[in-house]
Design a protein around this motif. Sequence first.
Motif, PDB file in Angstrom:
ATOM      1  N   LEU A  66       0.817  -1.213   0.000  1.00 14.12           N
ATOM      2  CA  LEU A  66       0.000   0.000   0.000  1.00 14.12           C
ATOM      3  C   LEU A  66       0.853   1.266   0.000  1.00 14.12           C
ATOM      4  CD1 LEU A  66      -2.847  -1.029   2.491  1.00 14.12           C
ATOM      5  CD2 LEU A  66      -2.894  -1.017  -0.014  1.00 14.12           C
ATOM      6  N   LEU A  67       1.988   1.221   0.671  1.00 10.75           N
ATOM      7  CA  LEU A  67       2.868   2.396   0.677  1.00 10.75           C
ATOM      8  C   LEU A  67       3.435   2.685  -0.709  1.00 10.75           C
ATOM      9  CD1 LEU A  67       4.864   1.981   4.005  1.00 10.75           C
ATOM     10  CD2 LEU A  67       3.406   3.912   3.387  1.00 10.75           C
ATOM     11  N   GLY A  68       3.564   1.637  -1.529  1.00  2.14           N
ATOM     12  CA  GLY A  68       4.066   1.841  -2.879  1.00  2.14           C
ATOM     13  C   GLY A  68       3.137   2.666  -3.754  1.00  2.14           C
ATOM     14  N   LEU A  69       1.887   2.888  -3.303  1.00  2.00           N
ATOM     15  CA  LEU A  69       0.926   3.674  -4.080  1.00  2.00           C
ATOM     16  C   LEU A  69       1.009   5.160  -3.772  1.00  2.00           C
ATOM     17  CD1 LEU A  69      -2.215   1.362  -3.604  1.00  2.00           C
ATOM     18  CD2 LEU A  69      -0.494   1.261  -5.415  1.00  2.00           C
ATOM     19  N   THR A  70       1.685   5.530  -2.699  1.00  2.00           N
ATOM     20  CA  THR A  70       1.698   6.926  -2.257  1.00  2.00           C
ATOM     21  C   THR A  70       2.891   7.677  -2.841  1.00  2.00           C
ATOM     22  OG1 THR A  70       2.976   6.391  -0.271  1.00  2.00           O
ATOM     23  CG2 THR A  70       0.578   6.285  -0.107  1.00  2.00           C
ATOM     24  N   VAL A  82      -1.739  -2.781   9.996  1.00  2.00           N
ATOM     25  CA  VAL A  82      -2.536  -2.302   8.859  1.00  2.00           C
ATOM     26  C   VAL A  82      -3.370  -1.095   9.265  1.00  2.00           C
ATOM     27  CG1 VAL A  82      -4.291  -2.937   7.163  1.00  2.00           C
ATOM     28  CG2 VAL A  82      -2.566  -4.612   7.855  1.00  2.00           C
ATOM     29  N   GLY A  83      -3.954  -1.139  10.474  1.00  2.00           N
ATOM     30  CA  GLY A  83      -4.776  -0.027  10.934  1.00  2.00           C
ATOM     31  C   GLY A  83      -3.996   1.267  11.069  1.00  2.00           C
ATOM     32  N   ALA A  84      -2.743   1.175  11.525  1.00  2.00           N
ATOM     33  CA  ALA A  84      -1.915   2.381  11.652  1.00  2.00           C
ATOM     34  C   ALA A  84      -1.667   3.010  10.290  1.00  2.00           C
ATOM     35  CB  ALA A  84      -0.593   2.035  12.328  1.00  2.00           C
ATOM     36  N   LEU A  85      -1.495   2.185   9.263  1.00  2.00           N
ATOM     37  CA  LEU A  85      -1.285   2.734   7.922  1.00  2.00           C
ATOM     38  C   LEU A  85      -2.534   3.449   7.424  1.00  2.00           C
ATOM     39  CD1 LEU A  85       0.465   3.110   5.434  1.00  2.00           C
ATOM     40  CD2 LEU A  85      -0.315   0.883   4.622  1.00  2.00           C
ATOM     41  N   PHE A  86      -3.714   2.859   7.665  1.00  2.00           N
ATOM     42  CA  PHE A  86      -4.949   3.511   7.239  1.00  2.00           C
ATOM     43  C   PHE A  86      -5.179   4.812   8.008  1.00  2.00           C
ATOM     44  CE2 PHE A  86      -6.032  -0.586   5.330  1.00  2.00           C
ATOM     45  CZ  PHE A  86      -6.605  -0.159   4.136  1.00  2.00           C
ATOM     46  N   LEU A  87      -4.786   4.844   9.267  1.00  2.00           N
ATOM     47  CA  LEU A  87      -4.870   6.103  10.009  1.00  2.00           C
ATOM     48  C   LEU A  87      -3.931   7.150   9.413  1.00  2.00           C
ATOM     49  CD1 LEU A  87      -5.056   4.876  13.723  1.00  2.00           C
ATOM     50  CD2 LEU A  87      -6.896   5.837  12.325  1.00  2.00           C
ATOM     51  N   VAL A 100      -5.683   8.480   6.406  1.00  2.00           N
ATOM     52  CA  VAL A 100      -6.763   9.399   6.790  1.00  2.00           C
ATOM     53  C   VAL A 100      -6.199  10.746   7.213  1.00  2.00           C
ATOM     54  CG1 VAL A 100      -8.602   9.802   8.469  1.00  2.00           C
ATOM     55  CG2 VAL A 100      -8.354   7.545   7.420  1.00  2.00           C
ATOM     56  N   ALA A 101      -5.135  10.731   8.019  1.00  2.00           N
ATOM     57  CA  ALA A 101      -4.530  11.986   8.467  1.00  2.00           C
ATOM     58  C   ALA A 101      -3.930  12.748   7.289  1.00  2.00           C
ATOM     59  CB  ALA A 101      -3.447  11.698   9.510  1.00  2.00           C
ATOM     60  N   SER A 102      -3.314  12.030   6.364  1.00  2.00           N
ATOM     61  CA  SER A 102      -2.739  12.677   5.186  1.00  2.00           C
ATOM     62  C   SER A 102      -3.832  13.305   4.323  1.00  2.00           C
ATOM     63  CB  SER A 102      -1.941  11.647   4.376  1.00  2.00           C
ATOM     64  OG  SER A 102      -1.345  12.250   3.258  1.00  2.00           O
ATOM     65  N   TYR A 103      -4.959  12.609   4.198  1.00  2.00           N
ATOM     66  CA  TYR A 103      -6.091  13.163   3.426  1.00  2.00           C
ATOM     67  C   TYR A 103      -6.678  14.385   4.136  1.00  2.00           C
ATOM     68  CZ  TYR A 103     -10.753  13.488   1.391  1.00  2.00           C
ATOM     69  OH  TYR A 103     -11.906  13.956   0.804  1.00  2.00           O
ATOM     70  N   GLY A 113      -4.552  17.357   3.635  1.00  2.00           N
ATOM     71  CA  GLY A 113      -4.384  17.720   2.233  1.00  2.00           C
ATOM     72  C   GLY A 113      -3.074  17.293   1.595  1.00  2.00           C
ATOM     73  N   TYR A 114      -2.420  16.256   2.144  1.00  2.00           N
ATOM     74  CA  TYR A 114      -1.145  15.800   1.596  1.00  2.00           C
ATOM     75  C   TYR A 114      -1.269  14.541   0.735  1.00  2.00           C
ATOM     76  CZ  TYR A 114       1.097  18.932   4.977  1.00  2.00           C
ATOM     77  OH  TYR A 114       1.488  20.030   5.687  1.00  2.00           O
ATOM     78  N   LEU A 115      -2.333  13.790   0.875  1.00  2.00           N
ATOM     79  CA  LEU A 115      -2.434  12.470   0.258  1.00  2.00           C
ATOM     80  C   LEU A 115      -2.310  12.554  -1.255  1.00  2.00           C
ATOM     81  CD1 LEU A 115      -2.837   9.483   0.817  1.00  2.00           C
ATOM     82  CD2 LEU A 115      -5.304   9.830   0.580  1.00  2.00           C
TER      83      LEU A 115
END
Length: 260
Positions: free
Chosen positions: A20-24, A236-241, A244-247, A250-252
């Motif tokens: 999932l990190l490879g998508l960012t 996995v939950g920490a990554l989704f958090l 969410v924080a990045s979104y 406004g950084y996502l």
Amino acid sequence: MISAINPTVKAIAVLIPGILLGLTFDVFTPLVYLLFIISVTFLLSDLSFKRWIKFFVPFFLFIASFSWARLLYTSETFQDGSVLFSFWAFEVTTGGLLVAVSLALRSLCFIALSLLFIMTTDSTKFMLSLMQQLRLSPKITYGVLAGYRFLPTFKHELEVLRQAHRVRGVGRAKGIRGRIRQFKRYSIPLLANSIRKAERVANAMESKGFTGEHDRTHYHQMTVTKRDWRFLGMMVGALFLAFVASYYFGYLNIFGYQVN
């Protein structure tokens, strides 16, 4: 402790965030998750910081080198923003800088996740877990374990060969041809010994009824408990958090597209 987590579950808990990190392509998400991985590594394990940093620093230097190359050779898609400075014929923009830093942080996350798994996982338990939880063929599992156990003996046998050659007056080879001849002198005896050991191990396993079937009992029974699932959910939950924080701030950025 992380070392007590089922190795298969731990591998999945490392693999999913890595994919999932490879998508960012933003800086915020991998930075937050990198801090989380490092915190988990030292708070939930008995690893020494000195040992961990010994493996981490060489990868950090390598990542810094190719991130610098990525900064100079940024594609047109990410060359937006103002020009920060010029280096020879290259112009470094804010967009290129963000992409290079994001690449470096993602790579550091991959390294931190890999070290988390490798340095807290017993190789034997990992192979047994793959066999019992993921139904990996016992022939492959025990073959890998046997080969892994032979590695220390190869080092010892190589040292014995070197000492034997010195006793007989054979010094260290010089030049390319000399090194090739030296390689032959070492490789042939080592190969012959490895074949003999493999035959002895195969005969021993057959004499004890090893057939390679899955339907068998195990001396070390690997199980998956609630603690393992909680660890998977935490990683996995920490990554989704972090997503969410990045979104929210406004950084996502996914595949170069800003998500607002």
